[in-house]
Motif scaffolding. Structure first.
Motif, mmCIF file in Angstrom:
data_model
loop_
_atom_site.group_PDB
_atom_site.id
_atom_site.type_symbol
_atom_site.label_atom_id
_atom_site.label_comp_id
_atom_site.label_asym_id
_atom_site.label_seq_id
_atom_site.Cartn_x
_atom_site.Cartn_y
_atom_site.Cartn_z
ATOM 1 N N ILE A 76 6.055 2.059 -0.553
ATOM 2 C CA ILE A 76 4.706 2.014 0.029
ATOM 3 C C ILE A 76 3.912 3.205 -0.490
ATOM 4 C CG2 ILE A 76 3.392 2.250 2.178
ATOM 5 C CD1 ILE A 76 5.504 0.626 3.538
ATOM 6 N N ALA A 78 0.427 5.328 -0.134
ATOM 7 C CA ALA A 78 -0.701 5.588 0.773
ATOM 8 C C ALA A 78 -1.630 6.617 0.150
ATOM 9 C CB ALA A 78 -0.172 6.099 2.111
ATOM 10 N N LEU A 92 -8.728 0.285 -3.178
ATOM 11 C CA LEU A 92 -7.908 -0.881 -3.575
ATOM 12 C C LEU A 92 -8.473 -1.570 -4.806
ATOM 13 C CD1 LEU A 92 -7.283 -2.305 0.016
ATOM 14 C CD2 LEU A 92 -5.752 -0.877 -1.353
ATOM 15 N N ASP A 99 -1.034 0.513 -0.725
ATOM 16 C CA ASP A 99 -0.760 -0.243 0.503
ATOM 17 C C ASP A 99 -1.533 0.268 1.707
ATOM 18 O OD1 ASP A 99 1.687 -1.886 -0.487
ATOM 19 O OD2 ASP A 99 2.137 0.183 -1.072
ATOM 20 N N VAL A 100 -1.828 1.585 1.715
ATOM 21 C CA VAL A 100 -2.458 2.188 2.894
ATOM 22 C C VAL A 100 -3.568 3.127 2.436
ATOM 23 C CG1 VAL A 100 -2.097 3.821 4.810
ATOM 24 C CG2 VAL A 100 -0.360 2.088 4.325
ATOM 25 N N LEU A 113 -0.171 2.780 10.365
ATOM 26 C CA LEU A 113 -0.674 2.130 9.151
ATOM 27 C C LEU A 113 0.482 1.770 8.217
ATOM 28 C CD1 LEU A 113 -3.794 4.395 8.547
ATOM 29 C CD2 LEU A 113 -3.826 1.962 9.130
ATOM 30 N N LEU A 114 1.503 2.640 8.159
ATOM 31 C CA LEU A 114 2.678 2.319 7.333
ATOM 32 C C LEU A 114 3.395 1.085 7.884
ATOM 33 C CD1 LEU A 114 4.121 5.904 6.716
ATOM 34 C CD2 LEU A 114 2.843 4.493 5.102
ATOM 35 N N ALA A 117 1.523 -1.908 6.881
ATOM 36 C CA ALA A 117 1.729 -2.215 5.462
ATOM 37 C C ALA A 117 3.100 -2.848 5.229
ATOM 38 C CB ALA A 117 1.586 -0.940 4.631
ATOM 39 N N GLU A 118 4.078 -2.399 6.019
ATOM 40 C CA GLU A 118 5.422 -2.980 5.873
ATOM 41 C C GLU A 118 5.425 -4.452 6.266
ATOM 42 O OE1 GLU A 118 8.464 0.771 6.310
ATOM 43 O OE2 GLU A 118 7.721 -0.175 8.118
ATOM 44 N N ARG A 121 0.687 -6.278 4.262
ATOM 45 C CA ARG A 121 -0.728 -6.367 3.913
ATOM 46 C C ARG A 121 -1.276 -4.953 3.719
ATOM 47 N NH1 ARG A 121 -3.290 -5.326 8.819
ATOM 48 N NH2 ARG A 121 -1.902 -5.524 10.581
ATOM 49 N N PRO A 122 -2.297 -4.791 2.881
ATOM 50 C CA PRO A 122 -2.887 -3.457 2.788
ATOM 51 C C PRO A 122 -3.467 -3.060 4.137
ATOM 52 C CG PRO A 122 -3.738 -4.894 1.061
ATOM 53 C CD PRO A 122 -2.962 -5.751 1.998
ATOM 54 N N ALA A 123 -3.254 -1.819 4.545
ATOM 55 C CA ALA A 123 -3.770 -1.333 5.819
ATOM 56 C C ALA A 123 -4.786 -0.234 5.530
ATOM 57 C CB ALA A 123 -2.622 -0.794 6.665
#
Ligand code: SF4
Length: 441
Positions: A76, A78, A92, A99-100, A113-114, A117-118, A121-123
């Protein structure tokens, strides 16, 4: 256990924010990774103050695309800090494998937020200034003996070239009681040096108490028994006589000040909206040196600001030579989107700015060397910081004036066992950017 790696760009505020991110991640069950390539979560804590940091960030983020496509799809990535705050979801577009994205005001949301993302989806979450204050978040200190202590966030000054007010928001100060309680806790935990942080520490308290209270804060922090106090950053127009008197009177206040002048020409200072003149800057320097004769001074200087003439630049050289700074950070102006200066059209050609930069750098180099040469033979109390970054057999230490000293590691000792201790050191040789020394005991 899942692991994290944080890459930090920019200033001391960002370094401290990274310590908070580490605190949050370790609270969420992550452990530090040995390398960026082996981490499960990679966080870029970003800076957009200078164009080079901005470019390096996107270069490094894009280079990680290969990591995700080449066998580590679950890693991930960020992007937080000033670029996250400024660019939001458009990060993005530059780097779709991110991802974040989060900003400077919602560091506390990083674990959630992590998690988002897990889930695949992008957070993205960016909040405005005033919606949160991150000072109370847990943090993992880089060194056991030193701590950054945030006393305020944001800036009300609006210098024409600067993005900080738009990404960090207006000034918001913590209370004296909160700060003193934090420093007292740090002292009890073995910390011997604190650096008080704010974009403009000299105006600390104005938003909360109706008038600046920085001198009173210094007295209150010194009363905790902390051995060394440093602070950053100061604005010349707000450096009060009371603060100078406190620096002179309190033994814990180190005889060092970083006082960014930015330019030597009144015309350019006005265009930069710095709200002081070279004469008032000289007056502040004279007051500092009268009160603290052994003080060392450093500064920031920009060359090539739009409209800068050769005469303006010569005034910068004149000011630097007359103040005889012990150290200076020099920059070529680069426009930052959204700042008033970005719309100025009278730009200085790159080769002219580079030539001026080189002439200024030569002067700064000679002044730094001369300053360090004056220290040879002196014995002073140094705080040992640990192994030098370049050579594990060499110790790094700091004089009260914040000069870096390299010392041979005594036989049979480890750098870690000496880090955080105070030792008498004799300065044996000077170099432009550091001193060589030996233990005097
Ligand atoms: S004082 Fe000026 S240069 Fe410093 S953070 Fe504030 S606006 Fe930026």
């Amino acid at each position: 256990m899942r692991s994290y790696f944080i890459r930090t760009f920019g200033c001391q505020m960002n370094k401290h924010d990274s310590e908070r991110m580490a605190g949050l991640l370790e609270g969420a069950g992550f452990a530090p990774a040995k390398s960026i390539e082996s981490a499960d979560v990679i966080v870029f804590n970003t800076c957009c103050v200078r164009e080079t940091a901005d470019e390096r960030l996107y270069g490094q983020v894009c280079s990680l695309k290969a990591l995700k496509t080449g066998g580590r799809p679950d890693v991930i990535i960020a992007v937080g800090g000033c670029v996250g705050q400024r660019d939001g979801a458009s990060v993005l577009k530059h780097a779709p494998h991110v991802d974040v994205v989060f900003g400077t005001h919602n560091i506390h949301e990083l674990p959630s937020l992590l998690e988002a993302a897990e889930r695949g989806r992008p957070a993205v979450s960016i909040v405005g200034a005033g919606e949160s204050f991150s000072s109370d978040l847990p943090y993992v200190r880089e060194h056991a003996w030193h701590a950054w202590v945030s006393i305020m966030v944001g800036c009300d000054n609006h210098c024409a070239y600067c993005v900080v007010p738009s990404v960090r928001g207006p000034e918001r100060s913590r209370t004296v009681e909160e700060i003193v309680a934090e420093v007292s806790h740090l002292v009890a935990d073995g910390v011997v040096e604190v650096t008080l942080l704010g974009q403009n520490v000299n105006s600390y308290g104005r938003d909360r108490y109706g008038e600046p209270r920085f001198a009173a804060l210094l007295e209150a922090v010194a009363a905790t028994g902390i051995r060394r106090i440093r602070f950053a950053t100061s604005h010349p127009k707000d450096l009060s006589d009371e603060t100078i008197a406190a620096m002179a009177a309190l033994p814990a206040l180190m005889p060092f000040l970083h006082l960014p002048v930015q330019h030597g020409s009144n015309r350019v200072l006005a265009a930069m909206n710095r709200r002081y003149t070279r004469e008032t800057y000289f007056q502040r320097i004279a007051a500092l040196r009268a009160a603290i004769p052994d003080i060392a001074l450093s500064t920031d200087i920009i060359v090539g600001f739009p409209g800068e003439t050769e005469e303006d630049f010569l005034e910068t050289l004149d000011l630097v030579g007359r103040v005889a700074f012990d150290h200076a950070f020099t920059f070529i102006y680069s426009p930052r989107e959204g700042t008033p200066a970005a719309s100025l059209t009278e730009t200085v050609p790159r080769e002219v700015a580079q030539d001026r930069f080189d002439r200024l750098a030569a002067l700064v180099h000679s002044l730094s060397l001369a300053s360090n040469e004056r220290e040879v033979g002196a014995v002073c109390e140094c705080l040992i910081e640990g192994a030098s970054r370049r050579d594990a057999a060499v110790l790094s230490a700091r004089t009260p004036q914040n000069r870096l000293v390299h010392l041979p590691l005594p036989d049979g000792t480890s750098p870690d066992s000496l880090a955080g201790t105070f030792r008498q050191v004799r300065i044996s040789a000077a170099h432009p950017w550091f001193l060589s020394g030996e233990f005097a005991e």
